[in-house]
Motif scaffolding. Structure first.
Motif, PDB file in Angstrom:
ATOM      1  N   LYS A  13      53.449  34.945  43.829  1.00 16.96           N
ATOM      2  CA  LYS A  13      52.084  35.453  43.952  1.00 16.96           C
ATOM      3  C   LYS A  13      51.415  35.129  45.278  1.00 16.96           C
ATOM      4  O   LYS A  13      50.301  35.555  45.534  1.00 16.96           O
TER       5      LYS A  13
ATOM      6  N   THR B 196      45.292  40.953  33.759  1.00 20.89           N
ATOM      7  CA  THR B 196      45.267  41.272  35.191  1.00 20.89           C
ATOM      8  C   THR B 196      45.309  42.789  35.420  1.00 20.89           C
ATOM      9  O   THR B 196      45.381  43.224  36.570  1.00 20.89           O
TER      10      THR B 196
ATOM     11  N   SER C 281      44.834  34.343  34.536  1.00 17.44           N
ATOM     12  CA  SER C 281      44.579  35.495  35.415  1.00 17.44           C
ATOM     13  C   SER C 281      43.737  35.103  36.630  1.00 17.44           C
ATOM     14  O   SER C 281      43.858  35.720  37.682  1.00 17.44           O
TER      15      SER C 281
ATOM     16  N   SER D  44      49.799  43.226  38.470  1.00 14.53           N
ATOM     17  CA  SER D  44      49.015  42.928  39.669  1.00 14.53           C
ATOM     18  C   SER D  44      49.626  43.485  40.955  1.00 14.53           C
ATOM     19  O   SER D  44      49.122  43.191  42.033  1.00 14.53           O
TER      20      SER D  44
ATOM     21  N   GLN E 159      39.939  37.645  40.957  1.00 12.44           N
ATOM     22  CA  GLN E 159      39.593  38.719  40.012  1.00 12.44           C
ATOM     23  C   GLN E 159      38.139  39.094  40.209  1.00 12.44           C
ATOM     24  O   GLN E 159      37.303  38.234  40.480  1.00 12.44           O
TER      25      GLN E 159
END
Ligand code: ATP
Ligand code: MG
Length: 330
Positions: A114, A11, A47, A198, A52
């Motif tokens: 997250k 990440t 990830s 991240s 991403q």
């Protein structure tokens, strides 16, 4: 026989928290020669549980491989590989997912950390700990060196292993987590939260590839309180910012916060930050030099990964076949 398994997400560039909390420990265990095999996975499937960019992800995978090799994970018994190239991880994750209850998953920290609200939580992010359990169990790993933030996830992996063993047959060793000193490095910008790859603001972390000047600058800008007369002091609740820097410094020097505090008692916070920066720069110097070297040899890094992918797949295939047979799927 003792088998070690661990992973890290591509990440971003690994930071000093990853190094002190997990990578360094893995290198030590590797060098202790007590393991037949050490599976070290670049967990790319994990990830993508958060968005991403494909081009950046591809770069991150190579940069991470370079960093891990540069940290010393390069012995013959170490299998450095890419999770997505071994399909058995996701196959076992599905099987284990059928033993995992929503109630258990609801209590695990991953999706809460997250995602701001449950409406935005993808199925992948929510079931992340099931895939993590599969990563470990597919190699019948006994020992898992991961950081302090993974305690709950490791408990869950053990729970799934016990469930499977009870229902079918004792295939899986119950994996134990190995954390050296329960160190959890905090963000330099927000010392209540852990340092993370991240986190949007890269000033919050010291990456293994940061230049000496970047490290000095990040330490200078690190959030700390004024304290009494601008002096340093260790109090992780009351003074989290300066305590975090002392924690990092102590881990870097292999000493304790108490020792650091008495050695540096005469320094103001500003002077102390400079001292800590120099210690970090010194530790990262050889690692950074090796990263520079490896980045000029992408073919070598790619070949290490493809060899690792092959060995990992061979080992994972054996467990997967046995598991499917026990369930009645073959
Ligand atoms: P992300 O923010 O994308 O989750 P991360 O920095 O948390 O990235 P991971 O790839 O999730 O890194 O974790 C890799 C390893 O580093 C794990 O063993 C984890 O426990 C450890 N680790 C991560 N952050 C810290 C930290 N701040 N202090 C100590 N160990 C850490
Ligand atoms: Mg993480």
């Amino acid at each position: 026989r003792p088998t070690l398994m661990t992973g890290i997400q591509p990440t971003g560039f690994p930071h000093i928290g990853n190094y002190l909390g997990a990578i360094q420990q893995s290198v030590k265990l590797q060098n202790s020669e007590s393991y037949d095999k050490i599976f070290f996975s670049i967990v790319d499937l994990h990830s993508i549980t958060v968005p991403q960019n494909p081009t950046i992800l591809r770069q991150n995978i190579i940069n991470l491989a370079c960093s891990l090799l540069a940290c010393g994970l390069d012995k013959p018994q170490t299998v450095l590989f890419q999770q997505s190239s071994v399909p058995h991880h996701t196959e076992l994750a599905w099987i284990l997912g059928c033993l995992a209850t929503l109630n258990k998953l609801d209590h695990l920290p991953q999706w809460k950390e997250k995602s701001p609200s449950k409406e935005d939580v993808s199925l992948g992010l929510y079931s992340y700990p099931v895939l993590q359990a599969a990563d470990v169990l597919i190699y019948r790993a006994t020992d898992v060196p991961v950081g302090d933030d993974q305690i709950k996830h490791m408990e869950f992996a053990r729970h799934l292993a016990r469930q499977f063993n009870k229902i079918y047959s004792p295939v899986f060793p119950i994996p134990k987590q190995i954390t050296s000193q329960h160190i959890r490095i905090k963000s330099l910008r927000d010392p209540i939260r852990k340092m993370s790859k991240s986190e949007k603001d890269s000033r919050g972390r010291i990456e293994l590839f940061d230049s000496p000047d970047e490290i000095r600058e990040k330490l200078r800008k690190a959030v700390t309180d004024l304290g009494t007369g601008g002096m340093i002091g260790y109090d992780s609740q009351g003074r989290p910012g300066i305590s975090n820097i002392i924690d990092i410094h102590a881990a870097v020097e292999g000493s304790t916060p108490d020792q650091i505090c008495s050695e540096c008692a005469h320094l103001t916070t500003v002077e102390y930050k400079e001292r800590a920066a120099e210690a970090i720069i010194e530790m990262l110097k050889p690692i950074r030099a090796r990263i520079v070297h490896l980045r000029n040899e992408p073919q070598h890094v790619v070949s290490v990964l493809s060899k690792g992918n092959e060995i990992a797949a061979q080992n994972a295939a054996k467990t997967c076949a046995e598991v499917k047979k026990l369930i009645g799927l073959s």
